[in-house]
Every structure is written in structure tokens, then in C-alpha cells.
Design an enzyme around this catalytic site. Structure first.
Site, PDB file in Angstrom:
ATOM      1  N   SER A 196      57.947  24.097-106.581  1.00  0.00           N
ATOM      2  CA  SER A 196      59.208  24.495-107.207  1.00  0.00           C
ATOM      3  C   SER A 196      60.117  25.321-106.314  1.00  0.00           C
ATOM      4  CB  SER A 196      58.933  25.238-108.509  1.00  0.00           C
ATOM      5  OG  SER A 196      58.097  26.341-108.269  1.00  0.00           O
ATOM      6  N   LYS A 216      60.538  20.975-119.097  1.00  0.00           N
ATOM      7  CA  LYS A 216      61.474  20.682-118.003  1.00  0.00           C
ATOM      8  C   LYS A 216      62.192  19.358-118.280  1.00  0.00           C
ATOM      9  CE  LYS A 216      58.661  23.595-115.021  1.00  0.00           C
ATOM     10  NZ  LYS A 216      59.326  24.859-115.314  1.00  0.00           N
ATOM     11  N   HIS A 245      57.086  19.541-112.264  1.00  0.00           N
ATOM     12  CA  HIS A 245      58.409  19.166-111.738  1.00  0.00           C
ATOM     13  C   HIS A 245      58.469  17.703-111.312  1.00  0.00           C
ATOM     14  CE1 HIS A 245      60.153  23.211-111.743  1.00  0.00           C
ATOM     15  NE2 HIS A 245      58.913  23.621-111.487  1.00  0.00           N
TER      16      HIS A 245
END
Ligand code: PMP
Length: 399
Positions: free
Chosen positions: A187, A247, A215
Site C-alpha cells: 500500500s 476498498k 489492494h
């Protein structure tokens, strides 16, 4: 007897952070998380949200959440193993497993709860956990909860992983289990772990592979199916594929996917899952709707990548450095922490919201502005953002 102030440390420790400018200054988002939004009363372009596909405002997710409140109420009433396991929770796990092409999935309250709840059960005394040095804090906390030994390999360095595993094999008495853990997408830098190379090395050592794809899902692979799909791996190359609904899926919640055995093990051993109340119906229904959207509307993932390519090239063309970015996480390297903070404040004045990442989150000379792309940004938005980066970059004599 020593006369102590039992809570004096609260202010002292906070003030130390303020002195070093390491305290979090909370910004307030006034309204939904959209590419053009209002933060602290100012209209800005949002370049630091994890809402990669803008699904948090998708009409299907909002409708599903409202409908679920009507049919199932506002809360679930319990932990899942007692009375809080609704038909919706089971449906979400079925749908997620199908989406991931896995035998089963298990949904936690958050991604943090997944890492903190499962890692210490997978490896205990007599076992060893082998981690990438830049793994996420929730993995680190999961590892800290385990009684297993620990070893770290250099970031994304498969040769170093081999060296570490060789030493691990020499340990007397022999370890019972070896658990290799890595983020899928990191990240801070937006680089991708070489899971295609880690998997065969793990196989040679009979080690489990655990990938935190927080992610990567909704971003990498076929239709956003994540890192296993991205590298075209076999399902059993990655034994635990962990992720989050907070996310790209646009809601909240953590999950792991793998074999039915993994799910049954987690259902019975994961303390965060066993001992914490289950998601409210609105959350679960919105997560199911997010999977529907990913399966039926491929344009979101396509737009995300076209914006990523456009913005990264634009930043590089300005003469700025985007580090190791391979994904929609695009750091703009600035150097020292002070410069990164000034850069971010000037961007905000110009109507661009992007946070500085500074020491101790990254090393002292690697402070950066971390931008995160979003599928719903338009080319006009991106040009406006690039204009602001050019202006501030020149002001700070970085270009
Ligand atoms: N893993 C990684 C790599 C993350 O970036 C995050 C969120 N910051 C998490 C786990 C935790 O996920 P959640 O927000 O669902 O708790």
C-alpha cells in the site's frame, strides 16, 4: 508509596506526537466519498480514497443496503456461531467463493479482524511465520498474537526468501509448519508481490502461502478477481487468499478464501470471528451487490486501469518519480517529510486531496504524496490534478 497520575501519560504521549508533527489531523468528508467531494468545507478532487471503483456510491449497493434493513433489520443480534448467522451472511460467502473460484470463503467483520484472527491460529508454538519486511500492520499484529517463531525476508526478494527458508529447514527441532505471508499489492509503493515465484518456493518447502490481497481485489486479475487470477495461479498455490470489502468493494468487512477445510477451521478457531458480533444486514447485502456489479459491469475495472495509466504517465512526463508503482496506488516521491507535508497542503489549497506519507511510515528520505486512482475520475479531473502537481512541483523546485 509513589503518587502517580494514572492517566497523565495520555496527554504527554499525545503532545510528544504533536511536537514531532506525527499526530493525525483528521479531515472531515462532508457527504459521500466521490471523486469530487467536500473535505473540511472545501471542494476537492479526491485522490486518496481506497474506493477504487467508486462502488460505495453505486445505486445497486445503496438499494441493497436499504432493502436489507427493511427485510432483516438494522443489526444481526449476535455473533455468527450463536444467533447472528443470517441467510445473507451465508449467501455472501457463497457468492464470494464463486467470484474467487474457491471452494469456500469466510467473511470477517474487517480485514484487520481476518489477519488478527486467523494468522495466530495457522501458526503456533513449534511453527514459524516468514514475512515480507513491508507487510501491512494488521499482518504484523496477527503475527504478534501468535506463539510461532518469526523470520523476515527482504521486500519482494524471492532469493532472500529462499535463503531464509534454508535456515528455517536447519532448525532443530524441525518446525511443524511454515507459514509465508505477503501483501499482494503493497500500500505504500503500489508494487505487486511476486506470488508466482513465491508459490513454487513455498511448495518446495511444504510451506503455506497466505496473501493479503486487500489492494489487489477489484483491481488485479480477470474482472478484478485479484492476485491469484492476475498471475493465473492454481487455487492451491495460495492457501489463504485474504481480502477486504472496505476498498474496491466499497463497503466494509474482511474475508479469506481457500478450501472448505480452511473455512471450517476458521469458523471454529478464529477468535475475532467467534467472539465479535456479525455484520449488520445492510453491510452484507451491499457486499453481495458489489460482487454482482463486479461480475456484470466490467467497465469499472477497465476505467480504473485507464485512469491509472493516464495519471502515472502524466506524473512521469512532468519529471516526477512514481517509484515502483505497478497499480492504481501511485506514490509521487518528494524526499523529506517536510517537503511532502508542504506539497500536500499546497495541493489541498489548489483543490486536490492527497496525503503525504512520511517517516516512520516510510524511510526518512522516501517521503511521498500517495495518490490512489479511482474509476470514476474523468480525464478532465486528472488533467486538473496533473496541473496542480506541476504547479506545486515547480514551486518546491522538484521539477
Ligand atoms: N491489509 C491491508 C494490506 C490493508 O491495506 C488494510 C486496510 N488498510 C487491511 C488489511 C485492513 O483491512 P480493513 O480496512 O478491512 O480492516
Amino acid at each position: 508509596m509513589v503518587r502517580r497520575d494514572p492517566v497523565g501519560f495520555l496527554r504527554e504521549e499525545y503532545e510528544q506526537l504533536v511536537d514531532k508533527e506525527l499526530d493525525w489531523k483528521l479531515r472531515v468528508l462532508e457527504g459521500p466519498s466521490t471523486p469530487r467531494c467536500v473535505v473540511d468545507g472545501k471542494k476537492v478532487l479526491m485522490l486518496c480514497s481506497n474506493n477504487y471503483l467508486s462502488l460505495s456510491n453505486h445505486s445497486a449497493l445503496k438499494k441493497a443496503a436499504i432493502d436489507a434493513v427493511r427485510t432483516h433489520g438494522a443489526g444481526s443480534g449476535s455473533v455468527r456461531p450463536i444467533a447472528g448467522n443470517m441467510d445473507l451472511h451465508m449467501e455472501l460467502e457463497r457468492r464470494l467463493a464463486r467470484f474467487k473460484g474457491a471452494e469456500g470463503s469466510l467473511v470477517y467483520q474487517t480485514g484487520f479482524a481476518a489477519n488478527a484472527g486467523l494468522i495466530p491460529q495457522l501458526a503456533d508454538a513449534g511453527d514459524i511465520i516468514v514475512s515480507d519486511e513491508l507487510n501491512h500492520g494488521s499482518i504484523i499484529d496477527g503475527v504478534r498474537l501468535s506463539k510461532a517463531d518469526r523470520a523476515v525476508y527482504r521486500h519482494c526478494d524471492v532469493e532472500d526468501l529462499r535463503v531464509v527458508l534454508k535456515k528455517v529447514e536447519e532448525h532443530v527441532p524441525a518446525y511443524r509448519r511454515i507459514l509465508i505471508i505477503t501483501d499482494g499489492v503493497f500500500s505504500m509503493d503500489g508494487d505487486i508481490a511476486p506470488v508466482d515465484k513465491i508459490a513454487p518456493v513455498a511448495h518446495d518447502h511444504g510451506a503455506m502461502v497466505y496473501v493479503d490481497d486487500a489492494h489487489g481485489e477489484g483491481v488485479l486479475g480477470d474482472g478484478g478477481r485479484g492476485i491469484v487470477s492476475h498471475f493465473r495461479l492454481k487455487r492451491d498455490d495460495v492457501h489463504v487468499e485474504m481480502g477486504t470489502f472496505s476498498k474496491a468493494f466499497g463497503v466494509v468487512g474482511g474475508h479469506v478464501s481457500g478450501t472448505r477445510d480452511l473455512v471450517n477451521f476458521g469458523y471454529n478457531k478464529s477468535r475475532t470471528w467467534l467472539l465479535s458480533g456479525s455484520h449488520p444486514p445492510a453491510v452484507v447485502a451491499a457486499c453481495i451487490a458489489a460482487i454482482d456489479v463486479l461480475e456484470t459491469e466490467p467497465k469499472h475495472v477497465r476505467n480504473l486501469w485507464s485512469n491509472t495509466d493516464y495519471f502515472r504517465k502524466g506524473i512521469r512526463d512532468l519529471g516526477l518519480d512514481t517509484g515502483k508503482s505497478q497499480t492504481p496506488i501511485i506514490p509521487v516521491m518528494v524526499g523529506d517529510s517536510g517537503a511532502a507535508k508542504s506539497f500536500s497542503s499546497r495541493l489541498f489549497e489548489l483543490g486536490v486531496f492527497a496525503l503525504p506519507i512520511v517517516f516512520p511510515m516510510v524511510s526518512k528520505d522516501k517521503a511521498r504524496i500517495r495518490t490512489i486512482m479511482n474509476a470514476a475520475l474523468t480525464k478532465k479531473d486528472l488533467d486538473e490534478a496533473l496541473g496542480a502537481f506541476e504547479k506545486v512541483g515547480k514551486e518546491l523546485k522538484l521539477i
